[in-house]
Scaffold this motif. Structure first.
Motif, mmCIF file in Angstrom:
data_model
loop_
_atom_site.group_PDB
_atom_site.id
_atom_site.type_symbol
_atom_site.label_atom_id
_atom_site.label_comp_id
_atom_site.label_asym_id
_atom_site.label_seq_id
_atom_site.Cartn_x
_atom_site.Cartn_y
_atom_site.Cartn_z
ATOM 1 N N PRO A 23 4.563 -1.176 2.195
ATOM 2 C CA PRO A 23 3.278 -1.374 1.517
ATOM 3 C C PRO A 23 2.913 -0.178 0.623
ATOM 4 O O PRO A 23 3.288 0.971 0.912
ATOM 5 N N ILE A 24 2.164 -0.474 -0.440
ATOM 6 C CA ILE A 24 1.606 0.548 -1.328
ATOM 7 C C ILE A 24 0.116 0.263 -1.442
ATOM 8 O O ILE A 24 -0.283 -0.795 -1.937
ATOM 9 N N LYS A 25 -0.697 1.205 -0.976
ATOM 10 C CA LYS A 25 -2.151 1.054 -1.032
ATOM 11 C C LYS A 25 -2.750 2.262 -1.743
ATOM 12 O O LYS A 25 -2.399 3.398 -1.426
ATOM 13 N N ALA A 26 -3.617 2.004 -2.706
ATOM 14 C CA ALA A 26 -4.238 3.076 -3.497
ATOM 15 C C ALA A 26 -3.166 3.983 -4.094
ATOM 16 O O ALA A 26 -3.311 5.197 -4.122
ATOM 17 N N GLN A 27 -2.093 3.356 -4.545
ATOM 18 C CA GLN A 27 -0.961 4.041 -5.187
ATOM 19 C C GLN A 27 -0.289 5.074 -4.270
ATOM 20 O O GLN A 27 0.269 6.067 -4.732
ATOM 21 N N GLU A 28 -0.323 4.796 -2.971
ATOM 22 C CA GLU A 28 0.385 5.636 -2.008
ATOM 23 C C GLU A 28 1.219 4.750 -1.087
ATOM 24 O O GLU A 28 0.754 3.700 -0.629
ATOM 25 N N ILE A 29 2.442 5.176 -0.828
ATOM 26 C CA ILE A 29 3.324 4.446 0.074
ATOM 27 C C ILE A 29 2.866 4.657 1.520
ATOM 28 O O ILE A 29 2.628 5.794 1.945
ATOM 29 N N VAL A 30 2.724 3.561 2.242
ATOM 30 C CA VAL A 30 2.267 3.626 3.636
ATOM 31 C C VAL A 30 3.490 3.454 4.542
ATOM 32 O O VAL A 30 3.831 2.344 4.963
ATOM 33 N N LEU A 31 4.142 4.561 4.850
ATOM 34 C CA LEU A 31 5.384 4.498 5.624
ATOM 35 C C LEU A 31 5.160 3.978 7.039
ATOM 36 O O LEU A 31 6.058 3.382 7.637
ATOM 37 N N ALA A 32 3.972 4.190 7.588
ATOM 38 C CA ALA A 32 3.687 3.737 8.951
ATOM 39 C C ALA A 32 3.776 2.221 9.070
ATOM 40 O O ALA A 32 3.986 1.690 10.163
ATOM 41 N N GLU A 33 3.619 1.502 7.945
ATOM 42 C CA GLU A 33 3.674 0.048 7.973
ATOM 43 C C GLU A 33 4.996 -0.497 7.436
ATOM 44 O O GLU A 33 5.153 -1.719 7.319
ATOM 45 N N ALA A 34 5.927 0.380 7.117
ATOM 46 C CA ALA A 34 7.238 -0.073 6.634
ATOM 47 C C ALA A 34 7.968 -0.803 7.763
ATOM 48 O O ALA A 34 7.868 -0.411 8.936
ATOM 49 N N THR A 43 -7.908 -6.455 -12.504
ATOM 50 C CA THR A 43 -8.013 -5.393 -11.498
ATOM 51 C C THR A 43 -7.206 -4.166 -11.914
ATOM 52 O O THR A 43 -6.023 -4.279 -12.242
ATOM 53 N N PRO A 44 -7.790 -2.969 -11.894
ATOM 54 C CA PRO A 44 -7.024 -1.751 -12.184
ATOM 55 C C PRO A 44 -5.914 -1.573 -11.149
ATOM 56 O O PRO A 44 -6.082 -1.935 -9.981
ATOM 57 N N ILE A 45 -4.809 -1.018 -11.578
ATOM 58 C CA ILE A 45 -3.667 -0.878 -10.668
ATOM 59 C C ILE A 45 -4.009 0.007 -9.477
ATOM 60 O O ILE A 45 -3.442 -0.173 -8.392
ATOM 61 N N GLN A 46 -4.953 0.946 -9.656
ATOM 62 C CA GLN A 46 -5.322 1.834 -8.550
ATOM 63 C C GLN A 46 -5.992 1.075 -7.413
ATOM 64 O O GLN A 46 -6.014 1.534 -6.280
ATOM 65 N N GLN A 47 -6.526 -0.100 -7.733
ATOM 66 C CA GLN A 47 -7.245 -0.882 -6.726
ATOM 67 C C GLN A 47 -6.426 -2.064 -6.204
ATOM 68 O O GLN A 47 -6.949 -2.916 -5.481
ATOM 69 N N THR A 48 -5.157 -2.109 -6.567
ATOM 70 C CA THR A 48 -4.296 -3.231 -6.184
ATOM 71 C C THR A 48 -3.387 -2.832 -5.030
ATOM 72 O O THR A 48 -2.774 -1.762 -5.051
ATOM 73 N N ASP A 49 -3.308 -3.694 -4.023
ATOM 74 C CA ASP A 49 -2.380 -3.484 -2.917
ATOM 75 C C ASP A 49 -1.056 -4.184 -3.241
ATOM 76 O O ASP A 49 -1.038 -5.376 -3.580
ATOM 77 N N PHE A 50 0.036 -3.435 -3.132
ATOM 78 C CA PHE A 50 1.362 -3.972 -3.404
ATOM 79 C C PHE A 50 2.207 -3.957 -2.131
ATOM 80 O O PHE A 50 1.960 -3.171 -1.210
#
Length: 221
Positions: free
Chosen positions: A61-72, A30-37
């Motif tokens: 959470p990191i989705k689509a290489q963006e930090i999702v602060l709303a879910e921190a 899986t490309p890293i751009q498509q991986t949820d961390f």
């Protein structure tokens, strides 16, 4: 009757682990751009996962290489033992943890909301051990986690550049400074998880867009 109630409760809790385990992780290709961390950090009463305990958990959470602060999230955990001298490191004291969350409640949220995510930590071996044993204590069994280790990734990056890795060079504050990232207060679970997320994104950017999850696993070994 009490025994039957406890048995039903334990069985229900173990189902949380079962559902987490049934959710497939992304394929190694899986490309890293498509991986949820999920970048996470734990504050602890010590370094022995068999006798010490988690007193705080933070994740980002990191989705689509963006930090999702709303879910921190950041939770203080009601500890079954005194924090003792560990308070010197994480700054948490017994009176602050009295009204903390039950560990099983926080782990339930973690395993329910982030099944299929690849977890990320700085020196992930310690966090993974504590999470696994915490799940065994709370649920009677532990799932298999997938972890990326930003500390090992940084070590590999420096070695490939032919640099000598000096004492403390791999600690999170040193890594942040090297990547020109904001310095955070060390040993706060949420801030460290956020810092870890920033570090990972910087490492991924330097690694190029063709990296796959398999590349990250190799760099984390």
């Amino acid at each position: 009757m009490i025994f039957n109630w406890l048995l039903r409760k334990r069985t229900a809790l173990s189902e949380i682990v079962t559902r987490f385990s049934r959710t497939a992780f992304p394929a190694s290709s899986t490309p890293i751009q498509q991986t949820d961390f999920l970048a996470l950090d734990l504050e602890l009463t010590g370094l022995n996962p068999r006798k010490d305990h988690i007193v705080s958990i933070g994740w980002v959470p990191i989705k689509a290489q963006e930090i999702v602060l709303a879910e921190a999230r950041h939770y203080l955990i009601c500890s079954p033992v005194s924090v003792g001298q560990s308070a010197v490191y994480h700054g948490l004291h017994d009176h602050q943890l009295v009204n903390g969350k039950e560990l099983s409640q926080v782990l339930t949220e973690l395993l329910t909301d982030y099944a299929g995510f690849v977890f990320v930590a700085h020196h992930s071996q310690l966090d993974e051990q504590f999470l696994r044993i915490a799940c065994e204590r709370c649920f009677g069994k532990a799932p298999r986690f997938k972890f990326i280790d930003t500390m090992k990734m940084e070590w590999q990056r420096l070695l490939r550049q032919g640099k000598v890795v000096k004492h403390d060079a791999l600690k999170l504050p040193s890594c942040l400074k090297r990547h020109n990232l904001p310095e955070m207060t060390n040993h706060h679970a949420l801030e460290d998880a956020y810092s870890c997320a920033l570090l990972l994104l910087s490492q991924l950017k330097l690694g190029g867009n063709k990296m796959t999850l398999s590349d990250l696993y190799l760099l984390s070994r």
